[in-house]
Design an enzyme around this catalytic site. Structure first.
Site, short mmCIF file in Angstrom:
data_model
loop_
_atom_site.label_atom_id
_atom_site.label_comp_id
_atom_site.label_asym_id
_atom_site.label_seq_id
_atom_site.Cartn_x
_atom_site.Cartn_y
_atom_site.Cartn_z
N ASP A 188 27.65 35.94 21.10
CA ASP A 188 27.04 36.01 19.77
C ASP A 188 25.63 36.57 19.98
OD1 ASP A 188 27.76 34.47 16.88
OD2 ASP A 188 25.62 34.93 17.17
N VAL A 228 26.57 43.09 18.95
CA VAL A 228 27.74 43.99 18.92
C VAL A 228 27.39 45.42 18.53
CG1 VAL A 228 29.49 42.20 18.51
CG2 VAL A 228 28.38 43.32 16.54
N ASN A 232 34.72 39.71 15.86
CA ASN A 232 34.59 38.85 14.68
C ASN A 232 33.19 38.85 14.07
OD1 ASN A 232 35.37 36.45 12.97
ND2 ASN A 232 33.75 35.53 14.23
N TYR A 256 29.22 45.81 2.09
CA TYR A 256 30.19 44.90 2.71
C TYR A 256 31.61 45.43 2.48
CZ TYR A 256 32.21 40.50 4.31
OH TYR A 256 32.92 39.55 5.01
N LYS A 295 34.08 46.83 5.45
CA LYS A 295 35.33 46.13 5.77
C LYS A 295 36.54 47.05 5.55
CE LYS A 295 33.62 42.27 7.28
NZ LYS A 295 33.79 41.87 8.69
N1 LIG Z 1 33.13 33.61 5.14
C1 LIG Z 1 33.94 34.36 4.43
O1 LIG Z 1 34.25 34.04 3.28
C2 LIG Z 1 34.50 35.61 5.02
C3 LIG Z 1 35.53 36.26 4.31
C4 LIG Z 1 36.08 37.41 4.84
C5 LIG Z 1 35.64 37.88 6.06
N2 LIG Z 1 34.65 37.23 6.72
C6 LIG Z 1 34.25 37.77 8.01
O2 LIG Z 1 34.46 36.78 9.00
C7 LIG Z 1 33.58 37.02 10.11
C8 LIG Z 1 32.87 35.73 10.47
O3 LIG Z 1 32.07 35.36 9.36
P1 LIG Z 1 31.62 33.85 9.05
O4 LIG Z 1 31.93 33.62 7.64
O5 LIG Z 1 32.10 32.94 10.10
O6 LIG Z 1 30.04 34.06 9.09
P2 LIG Z 1 28.92 33.44 10.02
O7 LIG Z 1 27.63 34.00 9.51
O8 LIG Z 1 29.08 31.98 10.12
O9 LIG Z 1 29.26 34.08 11.45
C9 LIG Z 1 28.92 35.38 11.80
C10 LIG Z 1 28.41 35.34 13.24
O10 LIG Z 1 28.18 36.70 13.65
C11 LIG Z 1 26.97 36.70 14.38
N3 LIG Z 1 26.37 38.02 14.34
C12 LIG Z 1 25.72 38.62 13.31
N4 LIG Z 1 25.27 39.82 13.69
C13 LIG Z 1 25.67 39.99 14.98
C14 LIG Z 1 25.50 41.03 15.93
N5 LIG Z 1 24.81 42.14 15.64
N6 LIG Z 1 26.04 40.86 17.17
C15 LIG Z 1 26.72 39.73 17.48
N7 LIG Z 1 26.88 38.70 16.64
C16 LIG Z 1 26.36 38.85 15.40
C17 LIG Z 1 26.08 35.67 13.71
O11 LIG Z 1 25.05 35.22 14.59
C18 LIG Z 1 27.09 34.57 13.38
O12 LIG Z 1 27.16 33.62 14.42
C19 LIG Z 1 32.65 38.15 9.66
O13 LIG Z 1 33.11 39.38 10.19
C20 LIG Z 1 32.77 38.12 8.15
O14 LIG Z 1 32.47 39.36 7.55
C21 LIG Z 1 34.08 36.11 6.24
#
Ligand SMILES: NC(=O)c1ccc[n+]([C@@H]2O[C@H](COP(=O)([O-])OP(=O)(O)OC[C@H]3O[C@@H](n4cnc5c(N)ncnc54)[C@H](O)[C@@H]3O)[C@@H](O)[C@H]2O)c1
Length: 248
Positions: free
Chosen positions: A37, A64, A90, A156, A160
């Protein structure tokens, strides 16, 4: 996949979904994991929250959007375990809300760098190793936002959608190398990504999901399927797990 131990790399492992996936894979038999992360603190919280470790757990801070960082994560998996079976790309960010003309170039660039370039970098780092093994599963976290239009969230949605298309093209490019590439499109599950949103915005999102808002735990089955031998004929797919959001 061989009958040797399985090695799974997860980016964004410090987040809500990343932590849940880390718990799942670290608890599976014959599986070693490398968790990464951009936030050391978030990564540490995930590692401290692993109830059951059946294999080894390695961690590395990595952004990433930087190819060298992602390559270093894959290099750690190779150094420590000698193979890479599953890469879960992710990490993702939700851009600031706003209509297209009001969002800054920085808003657009940051979202593209993390969500799109981050997924590209995962593929670029994993492919050389997986090609040599002649096997591997790459799983990208996309979103129903890549399939439907959300007002005030163009970066976003666009990023995606790009991730879904990236998985399809990569699936076609690497099928003959034994590499499968798929993505998961979650609906809304509450996570750190929604911090700061007013309650009425959360309620409005919930109302659009026939089964209500999800939890990160509702997603793990799709990732387990794509990581395992049950999906050996599945590639280029976008698996929607969204409580019915995209059905109407
Ligand atoms: N929460 C939702 O409703 C939802 C819905 C659809 C998709 N998603 C996708 O699921 C994935 C996880 O999201 P989440 O909801 O757990 O959010 P979250 O914010 O809890 O987790 C995202 C993680 O990515 C890390 N991150 C951010 N930028 C980064 C970088 N440049 N390099 C490495 N790590 C990085 C953050 O530190 C965090 O720990 C994401 O891709 C998000 O777009 C989330």
């Amino acid at each position: 996949m061989s009958d040797a131990r399985r090695v799974v790399v997860i980016t964004g492992a410090g987040g809500t979904l990343g932590a849940e996936l880390s718990r799942q894979f670290a608890g599976e038999p014959d599986t070693d994991v490398v968790l990464s992360d951009v936030s050391d603190r978030a990564l540490e919280a995930t590692v401290n929250g692993l109830p059951e470790r059946r294999g080894s757990v390695e961690t590395l801070r990595a952004d990433v959007s930087e190819i060298a960082d992602v390559e270093a994560v894959v290099a750690l998996a190779m150094e420590r375990f000698g193979r890479l079976d599953v890469l879960v790309s992710n990490a993702g960010v939700l851009a600031p809300n706003g209509r297209i003309h009001n969002l800054s170039t920085e808003d657009w660039e940051r979202t593209f760098r993390v969500n799109v370039l981050g997924a590209v970098n995962g593929i670029r780092a994993a492919v050389p190793v997986m090609r040599a093994q002649k096997s591997g599963s790459i799983i990208l976290t996309a979103s129903v936002a890549g399939l439907t239009a959300w007002s005030h969230a163009a970066p976003y949605c666009a990023t995606k959608a790009a991730v879904i298309q990236l998985a399809k093209v990569a699936a076609v490019e690497y099928a003959r190398d034994g590499i499968r590439v798929n993505c998961v499109c979650p609906g809304t599950f509450l996570s750190a990504i929604h911090e700061g949103l007013p309650q009425e915005a959360i309620d409005a999102m919930a109302a659009k999901h026939p089964l209500g808002l999800g939890h990160a735990a509702d997603l793990v089955g799709a990732y387990s399927y794509l990581a395992g031998d049950g999906s050996l004929w599945t590639t280029g797919s976008a698996i929607v797990v969204d409580g019915g959001y995209a059905a109407p």
